[in-house]
Design a protein around this motif. Structure first.
Motif, PDB file in Angstrom:
ATOM      1  N   HIS A 157       0.837  -1.201   0.000  1.00  0.00           N
ATOM      2  CA  HIS A 157       0.000   0.000   0.000  1.00  0.00           C
ATOM      3  C   HIS A 157       0.874   1.254   0.000  1.00  0.00           C
ATOM      4  O   HIS A 157       0.620   2.215  -0.727  1.00  0.00           O
ATOM      5  N   VAL A 158       1.929   1.239   0.809  1.00  0.00           N
ATOM      6  CA  VAL A 158       2.848   2.384   0.842  1.00  0.00           C
ATOM      7  C   VAL A 158       3.548   2.539  -0.510  1.00  0.00           C
ATOM      8  O   VAL A 158       3.652   3.654  -1.037  1.00  0.00           O
ATOM      9  N   ALA A 159       4.017   1.447  -1.086  1.00  0.00           N
ATOM     10  CA  ALA A 159       4.682   1.508  -2.394  1.00  0.00           C
ATOM     11  C   ALA A 159       3.739   2.086  -3.446  1.00  0.00           C
ATOM     12  O   ALA A 159       4.145   2.921  -4.266  1.00  0.00           O
ATOM     13  N   HIS A 160       2.494   1.666  -3.414  1.00  0.00           N
ATOM     14  CA  HIS A 160       1.484   2.181  -4.348  1.00  0.00           C
ATOM     15  C   HIS A 160       1.360   3.705  -4.236  1.00  0.00           C
ATOM     16  O   HIS A 160       1.375   4.422  -5.239  1.00  0.00           O
ATOM     17  N   HIS A 161       1.264   4.195  -3.012  1.00  0.00           N
ATOM     18  CA  HIS A 161       1.086   5.634  -2.824  1.00  0.00           C
ATOM     19  C   HIS A 161       2.373   6.427  -3.055  1.00  0.00           C
ATOM     20  O   HIS A 161       2.312   7.580  -3.503  1.00  0.00           O
ATOM     21  N   LEU A 162       3.506   5.847  -2.783  1.00  0.00           N
ATOM     22  CA  LEU A 162       4.765   6.525  -3.126  1.00  0.00           C
ATOM     23  C   LEU A 162       4.876   6.713  -4.635  1.00  0.00           C
ATOM     24  O   LEU A 162       5.350   7.753  -5.103  1.00  0.00           O
ATOM     25  N   GLN A 163       4.437   5.730  -5.386  1.00  0.00           N
ATOM     26  CA  GLN A 163       4.445   5.850  -6.840  1.00  0.00           C
ATOM     27  C   GLN A 163       3.507   6.974  -7.291  1.00  0.00           C
ATOM     28  O   GLN A 163       3.864   7.783  -8.144  1.00  0.00           O
ATOM     29  N   ILE A 164       2.322   7.036  -6.720  1.00  0.00           N
ATOM     30  CA  ILE A 164       1.382   8.115  -7.041  1.00  0.00           C
ATOM     31  C   ILE A 164       1.978   9.462  -6.656  1.00  0.00           C
ATOM     32  O   ILE A 164       1.887  10.437  -7.420  1.00  0.00           O
ATOM     33  N   LEU A 165       2.602   9.538  -5.496  1.00  0.00           N
ATOM     34  CA  LEU A 165       3.225  10.778  -5.048  1.00  0.00           C
ATOM     35  C   LEU A 165       4.262  11.256  -6.060  1.00  0.00           C
ATOM     36  O   LEU A 165       4.260  12.420  -6.478  1.00  0.00           O
ATOM     37  N   ARG A 166       5.124  10.351  -6.490  1.00  0.00           N
ATOM     38  CA  ARG A 166       6.179  10.718  -7.438  1.00  0.00           C
ATOM     39  C   ARG A 166       5.621  11.066  -8.815  1.00  0.00           C
ATOM     40  O   ARG A 166       6.065  12.023  -9.438  1.00  0.00           O
ATOM     41  N   GLU A 167       4.665  10.282  -9.294  1.00  0.00           N
ATOM     42  CA  GLU A 167       4.181  10.441 -10.672  1.00  0.00           C
ATOM     43  C   GLU A 167       3.140  11.532 -10.845  1.00  0.00           C
ATOM     44  O   GLU A 167       3.063  12.133 -11.911  1.00  0.00           O
ATOM     45  N   ARG A 168       2.335  11.777  -9.845  1.00  0.00           N
ATOM     46  CA  ARG A 168       1.241  12.726 -10.016  1.00  0.00           C
ATOM     47  C   ARG A 168       1.413  14.021  -9.221  1.00  0.00           C
ATOM     48  O   ARG A 168       1.071  15.082  -9.711  1.00  0.00           O
ATOM     49  N   TYR A 169       1.901  13.932  -8.017  1.00  0.00           N
ATOM     50  CA  TYR A 169       2.024  15.122  -7.183  1.00  0.00           C
ATOM     51  C   TYR A 169       3.316  15.881  -7.448  1.00  0.00           C
ATOM     52  O   TYR A 169       3.307  17.105  -7.505  1.00  0.00           O
ATOM     53  N   LEU A 170       4.401  15.181  -7.563  1.00  0.00           N
ATOM     54  CA  LEU A 170       5.696  15.842  -7.649  1.00  0.00           C
ATOM     55  C   LEU A 170       6.095  16.210  -9.074  1.00  0.00           C
ATOM     56  O   LEU A 170       7.041  16.949  -9.270  1.00  0.00           O
ATOM     57  N   LYS A 171       5.362  15.725 -10.065  1.00  0.00           N
ATOM     58  CA  LYS A 171       5.655  16.075 -11.463  1.00  0.00           C
ATOM     59  C   LYS A 171       4.791  17.206 -11.971  1.00  0.00           C
ATOM     60  O   LYS A 171       5.009  17.709 -13.039  1.00  0.00           O
ATOM     61  N   SER A 172       3.795  17.585 -11.186  1.00  0.00           N
ATOM     62  CA  SER A 172       2.901  18.666 -11.655  1.00  0.00           C
ATOM     63  C   SER A 172       3.257  19.997 -11.042  1.00  0.00           C
ATOM     64  O   SER A 172       4.025  20.120 -10.148  1.00  0.00           O
TER      65      SER A 172
END
Length: 172
Positions: A157-172
Motif C-alpha cells: 500500500h505504501v509503495a502504491h502511494h509513493l508511486q502516485i506521489l512521485r508520478e502525479r504530485y511531484l511532477k505537476s
C-alpha cells in the motif's frame, strides 16, 4: 522468513498491493520504506504539501494521513487475527477516515513523524508475531485475510502511494 502469501490468503483486490512487494521478507521492505518515505517527504515544503494534482483529489497531507491511518487499520486486523479472535471486523472507509482527520490542518512534518512512529510500531508488532500465527486468518470487510497477507499488503500500500506521489504530485 515468512514466505509469500498464496492467492487464497487475500481477496483479489489486495494483490494490487501484495504484488508490489518483492521477495519473501515484507518486514525488510517496511524497514526500507521508513527512510524512503522520509527522504521523499522531507524534500516537500509545508506549503507544497497542500498541493492536489487535480481538483477533487487529496492533498499530499491527506494522502500521507491516509497511508498512516490505513496502516493502523491493517495492523489492528493482523493483531486481531494473530491473537486468535474470530469475530469478523467491519470495513474501513477511507473517505470517512480522511474527512475525520482534517489532515490539511496538521503541519507536514508532523505527518512525516507520525508515519515514522506508526511504521516503527508496525515493525515491532510483526517482529513479535509467533510462528504459528502467520497463517491465522479472519474476516474484515467481508474478506478473508491471513496475517501473512496483511504483512505484505501494508508495504505494498505504501509503495502504491509513493508511486502516485512521485508520478502525479511531484511532477505537476
Amino acid at each position: 522468513m515468512i514466505g509469500r502469501p498464496h492467492e487464497t490468503e487475500a481477496a483479489p483486490y489486495y494483490w494490487t498491493y501484495i504484488n508490489q512487494v518483492p521477495g519473501d521478507d515484507p518486514q525488510a521492505i517496511m524497514d526500507l520504506q521508513v527512510e524512503e518515505l522520509d527522504a521523499v517527504c522531507s524534500a516537500i515544503s509545508d506549503e507544497r504539501s497542500l498541493h492536489r494534482y487535480e481538483p477533487g483529489k487529496w492533498s499530499m497531507r491527506q494522502m500521507l494521513n491516509h497511508i498512516t491511518d490505513t496502516e493502523r487499520a491493517f495492523v489492528f486486523r493482523a493483531l486481531w487475527f494473530a491473537r486468535g479472535f474470530d469475530t469478523p471486523l467491519p470495513s474501513y472507509d477511507q473517505d470517512i477516515a480522511a474527512a475525520g482527520a482534517m489532515a490539511d490542518t496538521i503541519p507536514w512534518h508532523d505527518h512525516i513523524d507520525e508515519f515514522r512512529n506508526v511504521r516503527l510500531a508496525t515493525l515491532s508488532f510483526f517482529r513479535n508475531v509467533p510462528p504459528d500465527a502467520w497463517l491465522r486468518s479472519g474476516i474484515a470487510s467481508d474478506k478473508r485475510f491471513t496475517v501473512r497477507a496483511i504483512a505484505y499488503i501494508i508495504p505494498g500500500h505504501v509503495a502504491h502511494h509513493l508511486q502516485i506521489l512521485r508520478e502525479r504530485y511531484l511532477k505537476s
